[in-house]
Write a protein that holds these residues in place. Structure first.
Motif, mmCIF file in Angstrom:
data_model
loop_
_atom_site.group_PDB
_atom_site.id
_atom_site.type_symbol
_atom_site.label_atom_id
_atom_site.label_comp_id
_atom_site.label_asym_id
_atom_site.label_seq_id
_atom_site.Cartn_x
_atom_site.Cartn_y
_atom_site.Cartn_z
ATOM 1 N N ALA A 67 11.582 47.071 98.517
ATOM 2 C CA ALA A 67 10.386 46.611 99.137
ATOM 3 C C ALA A 67 10.671 45.855 100.395
ATOM 4 C CB ALA A 67 9.526 45.861 98.165
ATOM 5 N N GLN A 68 9.599 46.453 101.371
ATOM 6 C CA GLN A 68 9.791 45.599 102.455
ATOM 7 C C GLN A 68 8.271 45.142 102.767
ATOM 8 O OE1 GLN A 68 12.348 45.110 104.426
ATOM 9 N NE2 GLN A 68 13.866 46.648 103.782
ATOM 10 N N THR A 69 8.342 43.863 103.587
ATOM 11 C CA THR A 69 7.028 43.173 104.166
ATOM 12 C C THR A 69 7.002 43.368 105.540
ATOM 13 O OG1 THR A 69 6.768 42.168 102.010
ATOM 14 C CG2 THR A 69 5.577 41.468 103.848
ATOM 15 N N PHE A 70 5.807 43.732 105.989
ATOM 16 C CA PHE A 70 5.697 43.822 107.416
ATOM 17 C C PHE A 70 4.239 43.337 107.823
ATOM 18 C CE2 PHE A 70 6.743 47.642 105.549
ATOM 19 C CZ PHE A 70 5.505 48.386 105.758
ATOM 20 N N GLY A 71 3.582 43.682 108.890
ATOM 21 C CA GLY A 71 2.370 43.536 109.425
ATOM 22 C C GLY A 71 2.647 41.878 110.035
ATOM 23 N N THR A 72 1.570 41.365 109.639
ATOM 24 C CA THR A 72 1.336 40.004 110.353
ATOM 25 C C THR A 72 1.168 38.671 109.225
ATOM 26 O OG1 THR A 72 -1.243 39.986 110.354
ATOM 27 C CG2 THR A 72 -0.031 40.775 112.380
ATOM 28 N N LYS A 73 1.243 37.581 109.501
ATOM 29 C CA LYS A 73 1.178 36.616 108.454
ATOM 30 C C LYS A 73 -0.190 36.615 107.872
ATOM 31 C CE LYS A 73 4.590 33.405 110.329
ATOM 32 N NZ LYS A 73 4.715 31.691 110.714
ATOM 33 N N GLN A 74 -1.279 36.581 108.614
ATOM 34 C CA GLN A 74 -2.491 36.877 108.012
ATOM 35 C C GLN A 74 -2.777 38.065 107.435
ATOM 36 O OE1 GLN A 74 -1.819 36.379 111.359
ATOM 37 N NE2 GLN A 74 -1.892 34.022 111.363
ATOM 38 N N SER A 75 -2.077 39.179 107.717
ATOM 39 C CA SER A 75 -2.505 40.353 107.111
ATOM 40 C C SER A 75 -1.082 40.901 106.753
ATOM 41 C CB SER A 75 -3.350 41.388 108.147
ATOM 42 O OG SER A 75 -4.451 41.066 108.091
ATOM 43 N N PRO A 76 -0.459 40.609 105.800
ATOM 44 C CA PRO A 76 0.891 41.189 105.491
ATOM 45 C C PRO A 76 0.764 42.488 104.607
ATOM 46 C CG PRO A 76 0.441 39.434 104.025
ATOM 47 C CD PRO A 76 -0.540 39.457 104.870
ATOM 48 N N VAL A 77 1.510 43.449 104.758
ATOM 49 C CA VAL A 77 1.729 44.828 104.407
ATOM 50 C C VAL A 77 2.853 45.005 103.490
ATOM 51 C CG1 VAL A 77 1.567 47.440 104.400
ATOM 52 C CG2 VAL A 77 0.079 45.772 105.869
ATOM 53 N N THR A 78 2.943 45.621 102.539
ATOM 54 C CA THR A 78 4.440 45.651 101.595
ATOM 55 C C THR A 78 4.345 47.141 101.283
ATOM 56 O OG1 THR A 78 4.235 43.406 100.851
ATOM 57 C CG2 THR A 78 5.736 45.104 99.660
ATOM 58 N N ALA A 79 5.461 47.812 101.217
ATOM 59 C CA ALA A 79 5.791 49.162 100.743
ATOM 60 C C ALA A 79 7.196 49.388 100.518
ATOM 61 C CB ALA A 79 5.173 50.244 101.951
ATOM 62 N N GLU A 80 7.433 50.367 99.573
ATOM 63 C CA GLU A 80 8.929 50.394 99.248
ATOM 64 C C GLU A 80 9.617 51.637 100.220
ATOM 65 O OE1 GLU A 80 10.051 51.045 95.252
ATOM 66 O OE2 GLU A 80 8.898 48.956 94.649
ATOM 67 N N VAL A 81 10.605 51.314 100.801
ATOM 68 C CA VAL A 81 11.452 52.298 101.709
ATOM 69 C C VAL A 81 12.798 52.698 100.939
ATOM 70 C CG1 VAL A 81 10.007 51.590 103.535
ATOM 71 C CG2 VAL A 81 12.287 50.616 103.407
#
Length: 212
Positions: A67-81
């Motif tokens: 799992a990796q988390t990215f985006g912004t602090k206000q709108s984080p996005v997580t997906a597995e790569v």
């Protein structure tokens, strides 16, 4: 009666005859014992790499995910790569590359005010690559091939995830590789889609940072 000279000559001839016979016997024995080197050359087969390299097709079954988390602090996005694929940048547009640089997956978390199908058409019309061939453009997903001047034949798959009942696109996911990697690239794209975790969507239009 033989003279001493004749006797010496006969002894010499007898010795030569015995020597030839002994040599022939030894040669025959050596052949029977397998001393003929040319007949007993053993060739060791070369070892085949156990893991796919950049010249092989990417194998979906060999991939593991993290799992990796990215985006912004206000709108984080997580997906597995795929495990081992790393990104040199975080934020709203990370791109995860394998160690060889052949395969990648990237995200654009800014979304869009356009629907996924509209984004598919816009991307298909904007790709400026040699030998571009659009294979399919269905369900918000664009599949295409082209020729890179440096890396040769390439394949891309871009998908836009719908938001607000399909009126907008929440995020773009794109995987890239080569035509022989098609099945594995599709698996990577599907896995990222299935494990995607998005923040709650803001339905207001004021100060909307998403592009048109």
């Amino acid at each position: 009666m033989l003279t001493p000279r004749h006797q010496a000559l006969l002894a010499t001839l007898a010795g030569m005859t015995v020597g030839v016979a002994v040599f022939g016997t030894v040669l025959a024995i050596n052949r029977d014992n397998g001393d003929n080197t040319a007949a007993h050359v053993v060739t060791t087969p070369s070892q085949t790499p156990s893991t796919p390299g950049p010249t092989d097709g990417l194998q979906a079954a060999s991939l593991q995910y993290v799992a990796q988390t990215f985006g912004t602090k206000q709108s984080p996005v997580t997906a597995e790569v795929p495990a081992g694929w790393v990104s040199s940048q975080a934020g709203t547009r990370p791109r995860f590359l394998d160690p060889t640089g052949v395969w990648q997956i990237r995200f654009d978390t800014r979304g869009s005010k356009q629907a996924p199908d509209a984004m598919v058409d816009a991307r298909a019309n904007s790709i400026d690559e040699q030998d571009l061939t659009v294979i399919s453009r269905t369900d918000g997903t664009l599949v295409y091939t082209y020729t890179d001047k440096v890396r040769g034949p390439r394949m891309g798959m871009s998908r836009w995830i719908a938001a607000e009942g399909g009126r907008r696109s929440a995020i773009e996911i794109t995987v890239g590789g080569r035509p022989q990697d098609q099945d594995a690239l599709k698996a990577v794209l599907e896995h990222a889609t299935d494990t995607l975790q998005l923040p709650p969507q803001d339905t207001g239009d004021s100060a909307d940072p998403r592009p048109n």
